[in-house]
Enzyme design. Structure first.
Site, short mmCIF file in Angstrom:
data_model
loop_
_atom_site.label_atom_id
_atom_site.label_comp_id
_atom_site.label_asym_id
_atom_site.label_seq_id
_atom_site.Cartn_x
_atom_site.Cartn_y
_atom_site.Cartn_z
N HIS A 268 0.83 -1.21 0.00
CA HIS A 268 0.00 0.00 0.00
C HIS A 268 0.87 1.26 0.00
CE1 HIS A 268 -3.61 2.42 1.24
NE2 HIS A 268 -2.66 3.17 1.77
N GLU A 269 1.77 1.34 0.97
CA GLU A 269 2.63 2.53 1.06
C GLU A 269 3.57 2.62 -0.13
OE1 GLU A 269 1.74 4.67 3.14
OE2 GLU A 269 0.49 3.38 4.39
N HIS A 272 1.91 4.55 -2.84
CA HIS A 272 2.05 6.00 -2.61
C HIS A 272 3.44 6.47 -3.04
CE1 HIS A 272 -1.61 7.05 -0.52
NE2 HIS A 272 -1.43 6.17 0.46
N GLU A 298 -4.54 7.95 -2.96
CA GLU A 298 -4.99 6.69 -2.40
C GLU A 298 -5.37 5.69 -3.48
OE1 GLU A 298 -4.63 5.69 0.54
OE2 GLU A 298 -4.20 7.57 1.58
#
Length: 503
Positions: A268-269, A272, A298
């Site tokens: 997830h990160e 980003h 996001e």
């Protein structure tokens, strides 16, 4: 373009760089406060951050900025697309910041720093009362800012605009209503199917070192450069921060009794981080060197975490690698593993939620934030309201504050209006996927070979390289030819979970 205008643009860019440098300095101090700072440094560090925010305020609202705005408003016809967008962002930033008195802006930054530390202590002790007085101060500041900024319709719209320009509660209610109904429909079909994947093999012991090594292997395949342009650190609440596109850092948290947690937070990160590393150098000094909204940001993290990272093609490549590294998966078939990765069960913790029910966690927070800003609930009532909504939407109820109202850090640093970005990210991501599948019919075949470069390159060329040149509504229409809709996400969920649970 006239020479005078060229000269003025160069001057503006150098001025904006000063603002960006100061913002980067404040951001790295904030990162250090969470990752490295000793406890006794809280008060002094909050004063340092307050001072830097004061200087940031002065640079952002100076007479010089007003001079730039006045000059370029009369020369807009001469400007190219990027320069017009720069002036737009300069003006928006000036107007919003200028409306807040400088002493309040500085005090608010200090309070947020103290509040974050209080939240950490409160969460560690599962004691909401430690955090409550600080939360009240942060909320009161936000309510005042809403009045300074002004708003149309719901007061909460003023805060939404900080994270998703152009979105309103009216638009969100429609999008989230469709999303909620779609999620509940799929959830009902799953319950009726009676199928429950086996997941006990995920809760065996996985050492931190083993998890870290595998997470780095995945992140490298994703093409997140954590070796020369980033870092991976530990923090109780995973996050990404950056100081330009050459220094983009992520954090995660390792649980030795859960294989999934750190891995998926890293993916997830990493989504980003890749976005930030892909921002073109030439957008430095333009206020456009980032995503146009947190919803689009996001979209990238949740796209990688769920659409790619929980996808069948992804694990066709990565599961054999996981089996080599983790004997805990001996005897577990690919089908068993894949179904378990996509296990659906309403739960308490947002960051640990399955892909399907995650949106309900966001709707709960959206509704509570809106109530807080509109004085429909107090901080004293907050834990009770939180627990009631979890019972209503997900059928579960927290037994302690740490797994309830204290689980997220967002309110401690004043990020009211941020939470809807996560659900919007799901909608953006599914809509981008539909276009990506059209453009790359062989995409899943490539992913099965471990080639994530094709995904990265498509996102870089269609989304990342534009930074914030376009408003979010304009960018999604430019890329997909349509306005944002919940349809693609609902269809994606029904197809994916239908194949697993109700074939």
């Amino acid at each position: 373009m006239k020479e005078q205008t060229k000269s003025k643009l160069k001057e503006l860019k150098e001025y904006i760089k000063k603002i960006e440098y100061l913002g980067n300095a404040a951001a790295i101090i904030s990162w250090d406060s969470m990752v490295n700072m000793p406890r006794k440094a809280v008060e002094h560090r909050s004063e340092v951050q307050a001072y830097l925010s004061g200087e940031f305020y002065k640079l952002s609202t100076s007479n010089k900025v007003k001079e730039f705005i006045d000059y370029f408003e009369n020369t807009m016809d001469e400007l190219d697309e990027v320069s017009k967008a720069t002036v737009r962002e300069l003006k928006d930033n000036y107007n919003r910041t200028k409306k807040i008195p400088d002493n309040e802006y500085e005090q608010y930054t200090k309070e947020c720093s103290i509040s974050l530390s209080a939240w950490e202590e409160a969460k560690n002790n599962s004691d909401y009362d430690i955090f409550k007085p600080h939360l009240k101060k942060v909320i009161d500041f936000n309510k005042k800012f809403v009045q300074y900024w002004g708003y149309e319709g719901n007061k909460y719209n003023a805060l939404l605009n900080n994270y998703e320009p152009g979105i309103t509660t009216e638009k969100l209610d429609k999008l989230f209503g469709e999303m909620r109904d779609g999620i509940i429909s799929v959830l009902d079909k799953i319950k009726k199917s009676g199928y429950v994947p086996k997941i006990d093999f995920f809760t065996k012991k996985f050492t931190k070192a083993e998890q870290e090594e595998f997470s780095k292997f995945v992140l490298k395949k994703m093409e997140y450069d954590y070796e020369e342009a980033g870092r991976i650190d530990e923090y109780m609440h995973p996050f990404t921060t950056n100081f330009g596109n050459k220094d983009v850092r992520i954090t995660t948290f390792y649980y030795e009794n859960d294989f999934r947690s750190a891995l998926f937070s890293c993916i997830h990160e990493g989504g980003h981080a890749i976005y930030e590393q892909d921002i073109p150098d030439e957008l430095e000094g333009t206020f456009l060197n980032g995503a146009p909204s947190m919803g689009l940001h996001e979209s990238q993290s949740r796209f990688y975490e769920n659409i790619i990272g929980r996808g069948k093609a992804f694990w066709k490549y990565f599961y054999p690698e996981a089996q080599k590294r983790f004997p805990q998966f001996d005897g577990v078939s690919f089908e068993e593993f894949y179904d378990a990765i996509n296990y659906v069960e309403p739960s308490l913790i947002r960051t640990e939620a399955d892909e399907l029910t995650y949106g309900l966690h966001i709707i709960i927070r959206y509704e509570i934030e809106r109530m807080l800003i509109n004085d429909e609930v107090t901080v004293d009532e907050l834990p009770k309201v939180w627990n009631q909504k979890y019972k209503e939407y997900l059928g579960v109820e927290p037994s302690k504050d740490a797994e309830g109202v204290l689980q997220d850090m967002h309110w401690s640093d004043g990020s009211f209006g941020y939470f809807p970005s996560y659900a919007l990210g799901n909608l953006y991501g599914a809509q981008l996927l539909a276009k990506m599948e059209q453009d790359m019919p062989n995409m899943y075949n490539e992913i099965e070979k471990g080639n994530l470069h094709c995904v990265h390159e498509w996102l870089k060329e269609n989304v990342h390289k534009y930074g914030a040149i376009y408003k979010p509504a304009d960018l999604i229409k430019k890329v997909t030819g349509e306005e944002l809709t919940a349809k693609y996400f609902i269809d994606y969920l029904d197809k994916k979970f239908g194949e697993i649970y109700y074939k």
